[in-house]
Scaffold this motif. Structure first.
Motif, mmCIF file in Angstrom:
data_model
loop_
_atom_site.group_PDB
_atom_site.id
_atom_site.type_symbol
_atom_site.label_atom_id
_atom_site.label_comp_id
_atom_site.label_asym_id
_atom_site.label_seq_id
_atom_site.Cartn_x
_atom_site.Cartn_y
_atom_site.Cartn_z
ATOM 1 N N PHE A 190 24.692 -17.248 -24.667
ATOM 2 C CA PHE A 190 24.303 -16.047 -23.934
ATOM 3 C C PHE A 190 25.269 -15.757 -22.785
ATOM 4 C CE2 PHE A 190 20.036 -16.608 -25.898
ATOM 5 C CZ PHE A 190 19.914 -15.319 -26.407
ATOM 6 N N GLN A 193 28.309 -13.694 -23.882
ATOM 7 C CA GLN A 193 28.153 -12.356 -24.454
ATOM 8 C C GLN A 193 28.653 -11.281 -23.494
ATOM 9 O OE1 GLN A 193 27.385 -12.335 -27.773
ATOM 10 N NE2 GLN A 193 27.648 -14.480 -27.160
ATOM 11 N N ALA A 203 20.890 -10.430 -25.533
ATOM 12 C CA ALA A 203 22.123 -10.990 -24.983
ATOM 13 C C ALA A 203 22.558 -10.203 -23.755
ATOM 14 C CB ALA A 203 23.226 -10.978 -26.039
#
Length: 311
Positions: A190, A193, A203
């Motif tokens: 995450f 992203q 995300a």
């Protein structure tokens, strides 16, 4: 709890399984698709190839981490040509995973180069899968050379050491390390992203400070009588821009997500505790047991008491 910790706590079930496997080339091992699970492969030493069923082969090196959040089938092999010799198996029941917290598995080939792999699987409950996990891709590859994740490397090293040389306390340490590894994998992915504005979904939401602040507020205290205005204040935005931003990234309005999370939390409490329904209602923000029961039935199609008995 924060959002990611809550997601894992709600979705994870059963006992995670893992094995420390030493492969001697030539070798190939197919892992069958297992719905309701999430698998991982970590290359501790050497190199190999990951062969997804509908994608190009991926070469893996020492320190690489592969995570399959939806239990997708895949093959590991010392080379793409070894695929033909790979026997099929499933992460939930294969003997590899019976090595959990015991001696490492040694798979001998013809004495070729050695690859050491840390592999494992988590059981997930499909009935309460958080949308955050549903949006993950079928395959997450975290190459070692990208660097910048000492916590993930440390978790891998500790887990490998416990599986290779079990000692007093290993049976308690390994499950905790497996949960730690899962959280680090998700955190690293995450964090990598794109920032908000380039994409939408969970995300982007977890990289968006205002929306994350509102999510943390909901997860920290779902019993608070939240309104859109109160959540907007947590986010540091005015009401209308906050509501639009939240809905765009999360896929539902703030109060819609709040209700869903309250019912998910209530279902977990019904399954895992013997607390009275009145107490559970209060914990998830309902002053009336009747109102709570109606909301729960709308979500799960059954009354809270019946849900508890059937669980």
């Amino acid at each position: 709890m924060d959002v990611l910790s809550d997601v894992v706590a709600v979705t994870r079930t059963g006992r995670p399984r893992s094995a420390h496997v030493r492969w001697h080339a030539p070798w190939g091992q197919e892992f069958a698709s297992v719905p309701g699970s999430a698998g991982f492969q970590v290359i501790v030493r050497g190199s190999c190839w990951l062969l997804p069923p509908n994608a190009e082969p991926v070469q893996l090196g020492t320190g690489d981490v592969v995570f399959l959040p939806h239990g997708s089938g895949h093959t590991l092999a010392d080379s793409p040509e070894s695929l033909a010799t790979a026997p099929a198996c499933g992460p939930a029941d294969h003997e590899l995973y019976d090595a959990y917290a015991s001696d490492s598995v040694d798979r001998s080939g013809d004495g070729g180069p050695v690859t050491v792999v840390l592999c494992g699987a988590y059981e997930l409950d499909p009935s309460r899968t958080h949308p955050l996990l549903l949006t993950l891709p079928d395959l997450i590859h975290l190459p070692a050379q990208s660097g910048g994740r000492p916590e993930l490397r440390s978790a891998v090293q500790l887990l490998a050491a416990e599986l290779e040389n079990p000692r007093l306390g290993t049976d308690a340490i390994v499950p905790a390390l497996l949960d730690t590894l899962l959280l680090y994998i998700l955190r690293v992915w995450f964090d990598a992203q794109p920032a908000r504005g380039e994409t939408t979904g969970w995300a982007a939401a977890l990289n968006d400070p205002p929306v994350t602040a509102a999510l943390h507020a909901i997860h920290r205290d779902p019993a608070t009588p939240w309104t859109v205005a109160k959540l907007a204040a947590e986010a540091g935005l005015s009401r209308a821009p906050f509501a639009r931003r939240f809905a765009m990234l999360i896929g539902q309005p703030p109060l819609g997500y709040l209700t869903w999370w309250r019912m998910t939390t209530a279902a977990r409490l019904l399954r895992t505790s013997d607390a009275p329904l009145r107490s559970i209602a209060v914990q998830v923000g309902y002053t009336s047991e009747f109102a709570f029961a109606n909301a729960f039935k709308r979500t799960y199609g059954t009354a809270p008491g019946a849900y508890r008995r059937n669980s």
